[in-house]
Structure formats: structure tokens, C-alpha cells
Design a protein around this motif. Structure first.
Motif, PDB file in Angstrom:
ATOM      1  N   GLY A  88     -14.642 -14.787 -40.936  1.00  0.00           N
ATOM      2  CA  GLY A  88     -14.673 -15.802 -41.994  1.00  0.00           C
ATOM      3  C   GLY A  88     -13.466 -16.700 -41.869  1.00  0.00           C
ATOM      4  N   GLY A  89     -13.016 -17.217 -43.011  1.00  0.00           N
ATOM      5  CA  GLY A  89     -11.839 -18.072 -43.002  1.00  0.00           C
ATOM      6  C   GLY A  89     -12.158 -19.487 -42.574  1.00  0.00           C
ATOM      7  N   GLU A  90     -11.107 -20.222 -42.226  1.00  0.00           N
ATOM      8  CA  GLU A  90     -11.296 -21.642 -41.920  1.00  0.00           C
ATOM      9  C   GLU A  90     -11.837 -21.889 -40.518  1.00  0.00           C
ATOM     10  OE1 GLU A  90      -7.802 -23.904 -42.734  1.00  0.00           O
ATOM     11  OE2 GLU A  90      -7.988 -23.612 -44.908  1.00  0.00           O
ATOM     12  N   ASN A  91     -11.453 -21.028 -39.610  1.00  0.00           N
ATOM     13  CA  ASN A  91     -11.894 -21.213 -38.221  1.00  0.00           C
ATOM     14  C   ASN A  91     -12.540 -19.950 -37.668  1.00  0.00           C
ATOM     15  OD1 ASN A  91     -10.791 -23.949 -37.754  1.00  0.00           O
ATOM     16  ND2 ASN A  91      -8.841 -22.905 -38.136  1.00  0.00           N
ATOM     17  N   PRO A  92     -13.731 -19.614 -38.191  1.00  0.00           N
ATOM     18  CA  PRO A  92     -14.367 -18.387 -37.707  1.00  0.00           C
ATOM     19  C   PRO A  92     -14.648 -18.464 -36.208  1.00  0.00           C
ATOM     20  CG  PRO A  92     -15.708 -19.465 -39.409  1.00  0.00           C
ATOM     21  CD  PRO A  92     -14.555 -20.348 -39.139  1.00  0.00           C
TER      22      PRO A  92
ATOM     23  N   ASP B 219      -9.506  -6.918 -42.997  1.00  0.00           N
ATOM     24  CA  ASP B 219      -9.179  -7.479 -44.300  1.00  0.00           C
ATOM     25  C   ASP B 219     -10.469  -8.019 -44.922  1.00  0.00           C
ATOM     26  OD1 ASP B 219      -8.391  -8.954 -46.479  1.00  0.00           O
ATOM     27  OD2 ASP B 219      -6.637  -9.833 -45.500  1.00  0.00           O
ATOM     28  N   ASP B 220     -10.923  -7.322 -45.986  1.00  0.00           N
ATOM     29  CA  ASP B 220     -12.164  -7.702 -46.653  1.00  0.00           C
ATOM     30  C   ASP B 220     -12.117  -9.120 -47.220  1.00  0.00           C
ATOM     31  OD1 ASP B 220     -14.431  -6.158 -46.674  1.00  0.00           O
ATOM     32  OD2 ASP B 220     -13.561  -4.650 -48.013  1.00  0.00           O
ATOM     33  N   GLU B 221     -10.962  -9.478 -47.774  1.00  0.00           N
ATOM     34  CA  GLU B 221     -10.868 -10.775 -48.458  1.00  0.00           C
ATOM     35  C   GLU B 221     -11.032 -11.949 -47.509  1.00  0.00           C
ATOM     36  OE1 GLU B 221      -7.450 -11.268 -51.006  1.00  0.00           O
ATOM     37  OE2 GLU B 221      -7.995  -9.447 -52.120  1.00  0.00           O
ATOM     38  N   THR B 222     -10.437 -11.817 -46.325  1.00  0.00           N
ATOM     39  CA  THR B 222     -10.499 -12.939 -45.386  1.00  0.00           C
ATOM     40  C   THR B 222     -11.507 -12.686 -44.269  1.00  0.00           C
ATOM     41  OG1 THR B 222      -8.665 -11.953 -44.163  1.00  0.00           O
ATOM     42  CG2 THR B 222      -8.101 -13.643 -45.790  1.00  0.00           C
ATOM     43  N   SER B 223     -12.173 -11.532 -44.296  1.00  0.00           N
ATOM     44  CA  SER B 223     -13.122 -11.150 -43.242  1.00  0.00           C
ATOM     45  C   SER B 223     -12.471 -11.243 -41.865  1.00  0.00           C
ATOM     46  CB  SER B 223     -14.376 -12.027 -43.282  1.00  0.00           C
ATOM     47  OG  SER B 223     -15.013 -11.910 -44.513  1.00  0.00           O
ATOM     48  N   TYR B 224     -11.229 -10.724 -41.810  1.00  0.00           N
ATOM     49  CA  TYR B 224     -10.480 -10.789 -40.546  1.00  0.00           C
ATOM     50  C   TYR B 224     -10.274  -9.380 -40.002  1.00  0.00           C
ATOM     51  CZ  TYR B 224      -7.163 -12.628 -37.150  1.00  0.00           C
ATOM     52  OH  TYR B 224      -6.548 -13.005 -35.989  1.00  0.00           O
ATOM     53  N   GLY B 225     -10.802  -9.139 -38.844  1.00  0.00           N
ATOM     54  CA  GLY B 225     -10.680  -7.820 -38.241  1.00  0.00           C
ATOM     55  C   GLY B 225      -9.856  -7.861 -36.960  1.00  0.00           C
ATOM     56  N   VAL B 226      -9.162  -6.774 -36.703  1.00  0.00           N
ATOM     57  CA  VAL B 226      -8.464  -6.622 -35.425  1.00  0.00           C
ATOM     58  C   VAL B 226      -9.009  -5.357 -34.768  1.00  0.00           C
ATOM     59  CG1 VAL B 226      -6.239  -6.302 -34.267  1.00  0.00           C
ATOM     60  CG2 VAL B 226      -6.398  -7.757 -36.300  1.00  0.00           C
ATOM     61  N   LEU B 227      -9.498  -5.498 -33.564  1.00  0.00           N
ATOM     62  CA  LEU B 227     -10.096  -4.379 -32.841  1.00  0.00           C
ATOM     63  C   LEU B 227      -9.234  -4.037 -31.648  1.00  0.00           C
ATOM     64  CD1 LEU B 227     -13.536  -6.104 -32.939  1.00  0.00           C
ATOM     65  CD2 LEU B 227     -12.991  -4.040 -34.239  1.00  0.00           C
ATOM     66  N   GLU B 228      -9.003  -2.742 -31.471  1.00  0.00           N
ATOM     67  CA  GLU B 228      -8.203  -2.291 -30.328  1.00  0.00           C
ATOM     68  C   GLU B 228      -9.151  -1.879 -29.203  1.00  0.00           C
ATOM     69  OE1 GLU B 228      -5.385   0.720 -31.402  1.00  0.00           O
ATOM     70  OE2 GLU B 228      -5.061   1.325 -29.325  1.00  0.00           O
ATOM     71  N   TYR B 229      -8.853  -2.308 -27.999  1.00  0.00           N
ATOM     72  CA  TYR B 229      -9.628  -1.898 -26.824  1.00  0.00           C
ATOM     73  C   TYR B 229      -8.698  -1.254 -25.805  1.00  0.00           C
ATOM     74  CZ  TYR B 229     -14.122  -4.185 -27.788  1.00  0.00           C
ATOM     75  OH  TYR B 229     -15.340  -4.529 -28.313  1.00  0.00           O
ATOM     76  N   ASN B 230      -8.963  -0.011 -25.480  1.00  0.00           N
ATOM     77  CA  ASN B 230      -8.258   0.630 -24.370  1.00  0.00           C
ATOM     78  C   ASN B 230      -9.242   0.728 -23.224  1.00  0.00           C
ATOM     79  OD1 ASN B 230      -5.468   1.442 -25.230  1.00  0.00           O
ATOM     80  ND2 ASN B 230      -6.674   2.185 -26.952  1.00  0.00           N
ATOM     81  N   ILE B 231      -8.929   0.018 -22.160  1.00  0.00           N
ATOM     82  CA  ILE B 231      -9.871  -0.130 -21.051  1.00  0.00           C
ATOM     83  C   ILE B 231      -9.377   0.661 -19.847  1.00  0.00           C
ATOM     84  CG2 ILE B 231     -10.877  -1.821 -19.456  1.00  0.00           C
ATOM     85  CD1 ILE B 231     -10.472  -3.917 -21.729  1.00  0.00           C
ATOM     86  N   TYR B 232     -10.233   1.498 -19.332  1.00  0.00           N
ATOM     87  CA  TYR B 232      -9.910   2.269 -18.127  1.00  0.00           C
ATOM     88  C   TYR B 232     -10.834   1.756 -17.038  1.00  0.00           C
ATOM     89  CZ  TYR B 232      -7.640   5.074 -21.657  1.00  0.00           C
ATOM     90  OH  TYR B 232      -6.842   5.462 -22.700  1.00  0.00           O
TER      91      TYR B 232
END
Ligand code: NAG
Ligand code: NAG
Length: 221
Positions: A52-56, A169-182
């Protein structure tokens, strides 16, 4: 009329010869690529998922007739172009983009069918991509996806990625996802230049190296 027929035949013969030649070179180049050293590495990247937010950076593409009534949003297809960073903070060093399609593809539980390309835009992997496919069961803390290939430095890549939600963050619909790549990939035995395309010309140069002397070969390591 006779002349036209003659020219046409000549063209067909020339094309056949050129095609066979290029094909043989491609095969030699590919064989040499596979004889290179396989290298393994672990990469940790964070996906900045702006729903979400201004620049989805995630947008709906399509919905099925049952998406709105489905408890798992079945049939929702979204396209994304998320920032990849080397740390969880959105202002961490930018390392690339995660681009692709995610489809809600489970009628029973929330799970996505993922079709992603990680495009690296800095550092030693600049210009290279990793292709990631798989099922992403959102209710699990750790989700495993398959690395099914790559380009550039990551030619012939295979491996897996373990992903988890670092924060949301529910309010801003901003998620951070961690990727560990092997990932394991074949290091080709000549230097890789991102400014040149991965075309026949590159294979021609490589074949010339092989024909000349093994001492001329360069490793990426
Ligand atoms: C989906 O919904 C549309 C609009 O209501 C309808 O015209 C269409 O027949 C539906 N398709 C299916 C496969 O149910
Ligand atoms: C990545 O490669 C591109 C294309 O060669 C180049 O323009 C760009 O400056 C590089 N970026 C970094 C951060 O090295």
C-alpha cells in the motif's frame, strides 16, 4: 525465374552451413561451461514489499470469480517489482529488485504460487538474475522456494531459498521479507562482463580461448 531459383538455393545452403557452424560452437561453449567449477554460496537479502502507501510496488493483475468470497483469496494474481536490500531497513544498501507474479493458488490455506526473478543491480552479482519458483505457504514461519536457474554469474544455478516475514505493518501495508538463498552455480572459466550480452559472440570469444591455450582461461573466483 531461373536466376531467382538459383539464388534461393544458394541462400538455403549458406544458411544451413552457418546454422550448423553456430550450433556446433554453441554446443562447445555449453560443454565448457558445464566443465567449469561449481560454486556454492549463501546470500541474504530482504524484500521491501510495499502493498500500500503512496508508491505501492505490488499490484493486482487479475481475480477469479471466487476470489472475493474465497477465504484464501483463491485466484488473485499480483505482479510485483519490490526493492531488494542487504538489510531489513528500507534504507539499507540497495542490491536489486524482486520482480514477478504471485498467485493465490490454494483453496484450503493461504499459499502463493511464486514466479520471481531476483535481479541484482550492484556488487559482484550486478546484472545477474536468479529464478525462483515454488509454493509459499504463508501461514508457516519459514517457507522454502526452489531456485531453478539463473543468468550471468548465476548460469545453471540451482538451490533453494528459505523465506520468512521479517516485519509487517498493518497500517501502511508494508512488509519486509527475509530471503536466505543457498545456491550452487557453474562458474564459467572466462571473465564475465555484464556490459556484453550473453550472445553467440561471447561463446565465440570463449571458444577462441580454449583453442589457444588453457593458460588464457580466467576464473571468476
Ligand atoms: C464469472 O463472472 C462473470 C460476471 O459475473 C460471469 O459472466 C461469468 O460467467 C463467470 N464465469 C464463471 C466461469 O463462472
Ligand atoms: C551495474 O551494472 C550497470 C551496467 O553495467 C552499471 O551501469 C551500474 O553502474 C552498475 N551498478 C553498480 C552499483 O555497480
Amino acid at each position: 525465374m531461373g536466376k531467382v531459383t538459383f539464388m534461393f538455393c544458394t541462400l538455403v545452403i549458406e544458411m544451413a552451413i552457418l546454422w550448423g557452424y553456430a550450433n556446433a560452437q554453441e554446443q562447445v561453449g555449453f560443454q565448457n561451461l558445464c566443465l567449469g567449477n561449481e560454486k556454492t554460496t549463501r546470500l541474504q537479502v530482504f524484500v521491501q514489499d510495499e502493498l500500500g502507501g503512496e508508491n505501492p510496488t505490488v499490484w493486482d493483475v487479475a481475480r477469479s470469480n471466487i476470489t472475493s468470497t474465497s477465504p484464501t483469496s483463491f485466484g488473485q494474481v499480483r505482479v510485483l517489482d519490490d526493492l531488494l536490500t542487504d538489510g531489513p531497513d528500507r534504507n539499507s544498501k540497495r542490491v536489486g529488485r524482486a520482480q514477478g507474479l504471485i498467485t493465490s493458488a490454494d483453496l484450503q490455506v493461504s499459499a502463493l504460487a511464486m514466479n520471481l526473478n531476483f535481479v541484482f543491480t550492484s556488487g559482484q552479482y550486478n546484472g545477474s538474475t536468479l529464478c525462483i519458483l515454488g509454493r509459499n505457504p504463508l501461514e508457516n514461519q519459514y517457507r522454502e522456494l526452489a531456485i531453478v536457474g539463473g543468468t550471468g554469474v548465476f548460469r545453471m544455478a540451482r538451490g533453494y531459498a528459505i523465506t520468512s516475514t521479517y516485519s509487517y505493518d498493518d497500517e501502511t501495508s508494508y512488509g519486509v521479507l527475509e530471503y536466505n538463498i543457498y545456491v550452487a552455480y557453474i562458474t564459467s572459466t572466462y571473465s564475465y562482463d555484464v556490459e556484453t550480452s550473453y550472445g553467440v559472440l561471447e561463446y565465440n570469444i570463449y571458444v577462441a580461448y580454449v583453442d589457444a591455450s588453457n593458460e588464457n582461461m580466467q576464473s571468476l573466483n
